[in-house]
Design an enzyme around this catalytic site. Structure first.
Site, PDB file in Angstrom:
ATOM      1  N   ALA A  69     -30.336  11.869  35.306  1.00 44.17           N
ATOM      2  CA  ALA A  69     -31.070  10.837  36.039  1.00 44.17           C
ATOM      3  C   ALA A  69     -32.389  11.457  36.482  1.00 44.17           C
ATOM      4  O   ALA A  69     -32.517  12.686  36.584  1.00 44.17           O
ATOM      5  CB  ALA A  69     -30.253  10.379  37.238  1.00 44.17           C
ATOM      6  N   GLY A 113     -26.567  12.756  34.410  1.00 45.26           N
ATOM      7  CA  GLY A 113     -26.429  11.383  33.927  1.00 45.26           C
ATOM      8  C   GLY A 113     -26.503  11.280  32.409  1.00 45.26           C
ATOM      9  O   GLY A 113     -25.971  10.330  31.826  1.00 45.26           O
ATOM     10  N   GLU A 116     -23.074  11.938  31.321  1.00 46.17           N
ATOM     11  CA  GLU A 116     -22.268  10.769  31.716  1.00 46.17           C
ATOM     12  C   GLU A 116     -22.527   9.583  30.792  1.00 46.17           C
ATOM     13  O   GLU A 116     -21.598   8.859  30.415  1.00 46.17           O
ATOM     14  CB  GLU A 116     -22.570  10.403  33.174  1.00 46.17           C
ATOM     15  CG  GLU A 116     -22.088  11.488  34.130  1.00 46.17           C
ATOM     16  CD  GLU A 116     -22.538  11.264  35.565  1.00 46.17           C
ATOM     17  OE1 GLU A 116     -23.753  11.102  35.793  1.00 46.17           O
ATOM     18  OE2 GLU A 116     -21.682  11.239  36.463  1.00 46.17           O
ATOM     19  N   GLU A 136     -25.420  18.650  38.717  1.00 49.32           N
ATOM     20  CA  GLU A 136     -25.829  17.989  39.966  1.00 49.32           C
ATOM     21  C   GLU A 136     -25.619  18.877  41.190  1.00 49.32           C
ATOM     22  O   GLU A 136     -26.347  18.777  42.178  1.00 49.32           O
ATOM     23  CB  GLU A 136     -25.050  16.681  40.157  1.00 49.32           C
ATOM     24  CG  GLU A 136     -25.460  15.555  39.216  1.00 49.32           C
ATOM     25  CD  GLU A 136     -24.696  15.511  37.912  1.00 49.32           C
ATOM     26  OE1 GLU A 136     -24.096  16.554  37.536  1.00 49.32           O
ATOM     27  OE2 GLU A 136     -24.688  14.457  37.265  1.00 49.32           O
TER      28      GLU A 136
END
Ligand code: HXC
Length: 262
Positions: A69, A113, A116, A136
């Site tokens: 992200a 992300g 993911e 993260e």
């Protein structure tokens, strides 16, 4: 009209075509911001609704599938902002609504992300250069788009804890050994391999593809007996399709099947 952060293309020789989505923020290693996730979701839903499309491929650049992200976008967000705007649910979960098969073709970094997003796809094909991770923890957060749930289901608690707590990356060979990816191929063959898999998928009957995807996903969500019952019902239902008759008659007549629903 906002700047295009993905590229879309329709390809393939079979009756059904492959919808290809390329994440395209090369300078930011395809960091996934809101605009990109909105565009990705819209493209996925459009391909899913398009009767000429049988399967989708999501890919990135040679260097990065997606490095996570967008940290520069998230850096100043407050709790109330992420909570009230329903960050993640609002535009990251569109993939869960896609009924047709989706292949992630991963080269380079698939982090946070990005990892993911790959795990939300149905099949992950990795280049030898692929690197997966949930870093993260280094940013003072945790995975938020399913990493702590899908990673242990894919690779088991040992590696999921290792990646989530140390933030280290796993290379393609380790990811294949651990069961995160379906295949590892040389980097220059990644798209050929993904498109060949997608073309094979496009040659089959769409109702049976959708049923197979739904049933395998049930294995994650239901106790064994419920999953088995769900599979049995779907299996029985496919005997109501013309394509089951065609598939079996074609086998017995030693000719290729000409499925109607594809
Ligand atoms: C914003 C990013 C980014 C990211 C890279 N960039 N990753 N920008 N968000 N996630 C930007 C860099 O700031 C840099 O911009 C440019 O891309 C190139 O990156 P470099 O770091 O210079 O490249 P390199 O040295 O090759 O290192 C590659 C890397 C590193 C190892 C992938 O960029 C990295 O560690 N990135 C962050 C990975 C990460 O922490 N991901 C998790 C994010 S949190 P400039 O302008 O300097 O050129 C997350 C939460 C998900 O994903 C929650 C659910 C949605």
């Amino acid at each position: 009209m906002s700047e295009p952060l993905i590229l879309t293309q329709v390809r393939g020789e079979a009756a059904l075509k492959v919808g290809v989505i390329t994440l395209h923020r090369p300078k930011q290693l395809n960091a996934l911001n809101d605009a990109l996730m909105d565009q990705l979701g819209a493209a996925l839903l459009a391909f899913d609704a398009d009767e000429s499309i049988g399967c989708m491929v999501i890919t990135g650049s040679e260097k990065a599938f997606a490095a996570g992200a967008d940290i520069s976008a998230m850096a100043k967000w407050t709790y109330m902002e992420v909570y009230k705007s329903d960050f993640i649910t609002r535009n990251w979960e569109t993939l869960k609504r896609v009924r047709k098969p989706v292949i992630a073709a991963v080269s380079g970094f698939a982090l946070g992300g990005g990892c993911e997003l790959a795990m939300m796809c149905d099949i992950i094909i990795a280049a030898e250069t692929a690197k997966f991770g949930q870093p993260e923890i280094k940013l003072g957060i945790i995975p938020g788009a399913g990493g702590t749930q899908r990673l242990p289901r894919a690779v088991g608690k040992a590696k999921a804890m290792d990646l989530s707590l140390t933030g280290r990356m796993m290379d393609a060979a380790e990811a294949e050994r651990a069961g995160l990816v379906s295949r590892v191929v040389p980097a220059d063959k990644l798209l050929d391999e993904a498109f060949a898999a997608a073309d094979a998928i496009c040659s089959y009957s769409l109702p049976s593809l959708i049923a197979a995807k739904e049933c395998v996903n049930r294995a994650y969500e239901a106790p064994l007996n419920e999953g088995l019952l769900f599979e049995r019902r779907a299996f029985h239902a496919l005997f109501a399709t013309e394509d089951q008759k065609e598939g079996m008659e074609a086998f017995l007549a030693k000719r290729p099947a000409a499925f109607k629903h594809r």
